[in-house]
Design an enzyme around this catalytic site. Sequence first.
Site, PDB file in Angstrom:
ATOM      1  N   LYS A 180      58.146  43.805  19.986  1.00 25.21           N
ATOM      2  CA  LYS A 180      59.545  44.454  20.547  1.00 25.21           C
ATOM      3  C   LYS A 180      60.468  44.363  19.525  1.00 25.21           C
ATOM      4  CE  LYS A 180      57.820  43.474  24.706  1.00 25.21           C
ATOM      5  NZ  LYS A 180      56.462  42.652  25.007  1.00 25.21           N
ATOM      6  N   TRP A 233      56.304  36.642  33.781  1.00 25.33           N
ATOM      7  CA  TRP A 233      55.434  38.223  33.290  1.00 25.33           C
ATOM      8  C   TRP A 233      54.020  38.197  33.920  1.00 25.33           C
ATOM      9  CZ3 TRP A 233      51.689  38.087  28.745  1.00 25.33           C
ATOM     10  CH2 TRP A 233      51.452  39.557  28.418  1.00 25.33           C
ATOM     11  N   ASP A 269      57.216  30.827  25.425  1.00 28.99           N
ATOM     12  CA  ASP A 269      56.636  32.158  25.015  1.00 28.99           C
ATOM     13  C   ASP A 269      57.900  33.083  24.617  1.00 28.99           C
ATOM     14  OD1 ASP A 269      54.992  34.809  27.027  1.00 28.99           O
ATOM     15  OD2 ASP A 269      55.696  34.587  25.086  1.00 28.99           O
TER      16      ASP A 269
END
Lengths: 460, 452
Positions: free
Chosen positions: A305, A188, A269
């Site tokens: 999300k 990311w 993560d």
Amino acid sequence: MASTLLSLASATPSASLSFHEINKGKLNLGCINKEKPNPFIKAKSFGRVSMVVASNVSHFEGITMAPPDPILGVSEAFKADDHELKLNLGVGAYRTEELQPYVLDVVKKVNKLLLEKGENLEYLPIEGLAAFNKVTAELLFGADNPVIKQQRVATVQGLSGTGSLRLAAALIERYFPGAKVLISSPTWGNHKNIFNDARVPWSEYRYYDPKTVGLDFEGMIADIKAAPEGSFILLHGCAHNPTGIDPTPEQWGVIADVIQEKNHIPFFDIAYQGFASGSLDTDAASVRMFVARGMEVIAAQSYSKNLGLYAERIGAINVVCSSPEAAARVKSQLKRIARPMYSNPPVHGARIVANIVGDSALFKEWNAEMEMMAGRIKNVRHKLFDSLSSKDKSGKDWSFVLKQIGMFSFTGLNKAQCDNMTNKWHVYMTKDGRISLAGLSLAKCEYLADAIIDSYHNVS
Amino acid sequence: MRPEFTSPSSSSSSSADRRLNALVRHLATASMVSQTAVAFSPTSGFHGDSVFSHVVRAPEDPILGVTVAYNKDPSPVKLNLGVGAYRTEEGKPLVLNVVRKAEQMLLNDKSRVKEYLPIVGIAEFNKLSAKLIFGADSPAIRENRVTTVQCLSGTGSLRVGAEFLARHYHQKTIYIPQPTWGNHPKVFTLAGLSVKTYRYYDPTTRGMNFQGLLEDLGSAPSGSIVLLHACAHNPTGVDPTLQQWEQIRQLMRSKALLPFFDSAYQGFASGNLDEDAQSIRMFVADGGECFVAQSYAKNMGLYGERVGALSVVCRAADVASKVESQLKLVIRPMFSNPPIHGASIVATILKDSNMFNEWTIELKAMADRIISMRKQLFDALRARGTPGDWSHIIKQIGMFTFTGLNSKQVEFMTREYHIYMTSDGRISMAGLSSKTVPHLADAIHAAVTRMS
């Protein structure tokens, strides 16, 4: 000339504005420069009123314009485009088939419920909402996990994934000075920014193999092995961002072996728990495997999300320690980092999560909506794969679209090809070749397939 | 087996210590590995030392820790005068009616989504916040010389501004008043600035040490950053007069000192939003630059929602635009983008003139209640003949009173009277009611006469 005026300014009697004028509030000092502002005039006299005005040059004259964020800037560019076929596959935010943002029904329910409850808006403790911290750890590790029963997890509410990662990074900088964080290549885009700003050195481990459009497992293991002992290894719990390529359970086992061997610390993560496979437990399997081995683990969570709570900024940092006493100490130091950053976290998103995860009926509803969202993405993957395979006559293997998991697909397109996607086809994506399938509808798969095929074959 | 780092003041081990630890860890686990083909059963405990063994326990935050201690006390007469959160006459937290209204409106709006905000937050919120603090007719706003970014209440705004300055400003020292809010020093040092103090409070007069302030700011290196409490100084409640503000402004501009305002009480101090913004507007009016951290925690009662804004007033519009782009680079790796809920409430209220008016009325009521508490406490101490001059209680402004009590007296009051307050003698007037004033007055009286 400027310097003469400067000395003129300091020589001018700096008579204070009359107290009366100030008190009346009638002083409109903005009227002074009726003509175009002259930067070299430092003082002006109006009858008996003269002021010492500020320096004529900005303190920040030398500041350069920063470039737009490579991920969030994509949406900005998309908004500015008025082409009718434009498609936003930039930021990872779920869209319905109609390409509309989606607020989960269960969230709408809880929003209403919260207003009815009418709770106060007092400061949360620095570590966040206790009810949220309890359910978030249980969600990730499993409610009956021994580490929870033994109180070995330090959990602190953080500002979604980013904020939680930042707290952990600051902890690493303070307590493991010189220790490196290893991040996947690619990862990311904001990971390196977080560690840079936290002043934590980082390096990359091989991850994505462009030849296979799959995992470079040997490279990954070799690089983790080669890292200095006691490094922090940043792992994506599921639905790797940007590639969508996850290790298999067997591969996870080997990764855990190597990390243990080298006394590294695993740093997960987890931004897509439930979103990858549709099952919250399945998507937590990697983290739970490491924890089950008795390892100390750092894990950052995000509800952006999976609960669609993007803008509420709700997440958590969890540190699984070898003893409850260590966990208490670690938690106290995480608080010490949060206090001078933002004092205490926002209450609203935390209450939403606590109410949903803490209520079995709402929790079931959430699971169903999550399966629906993950299901839509799986369908889109299939449609895109079918479109690519039928339209592309070159025989290129597009099956990676099906093998990858989660919101994103790593297309393998290079920067020039990505530019072509945007400039010619008005398809907005990040320049690393990542597309967000969450922003794709079944209806647009064919158009996207055309764009990808054209970019892949006709641009180099 | 491993050296424990017990020094409370050291917050990080040296790299040599860390290497030593790594060696010890390696040796310890290496011997274990050779003993067993390690069977990690799920129910087994952790084998080996924690990598966090050297992490010491941090002390409780001194301000927020007061509430922690208060909560533990079983006494029925306990009084929490610690953290600055408004309480009603009944001692309850207050959610403003206009805030509930705004929340209902937001809920009813079916078009609302929870998509990521831009990095700088809600545009409308930012514009309205700038107008609120600088005035709707501010030339700085008209000339597009202000950039405003949504941040996490006052703390977050200060931190983002400080990080920016540490990266882009030539002077890395910030001068903060003595005393100041307990969290200020760490906000700035962790952002990368070094902190110095300027004299502010005079304990003998319980008022301003204005001469000391002028001397200290006057001797600061040119260009230094100066933290200013826009109104209702925390913890003392002592504010400069407008005339003194003007002198401060002139001195600062003549030395090119950069003002960084902390505005946490606009409207809460005097009850009037414009009056409480005068100091800031005075600086902006001279065309110069400044930073302003705004908080809506107190004046809108939105404490837990973390709503605030950082404004940077620049000399020119293009500078403001570049500054904004760099502020985004500070924000993105810290929290990516700010939370939507609280800022939406604020924007809803500020943009609707009826709701705005309702807000000003509720705000004035809170400010008036505090002013009334000041008067009642002052009268109660005078009635008891408590030795000393207590007029500072009614002269000081805002949520807090710097009583002048020392830490021994504070400790005494906590022990004997179950009064919870910070050890610097600061009390939150917002935590008082007509019913509890007598108890506090008794406690102060006892502390002053029995302890010195």
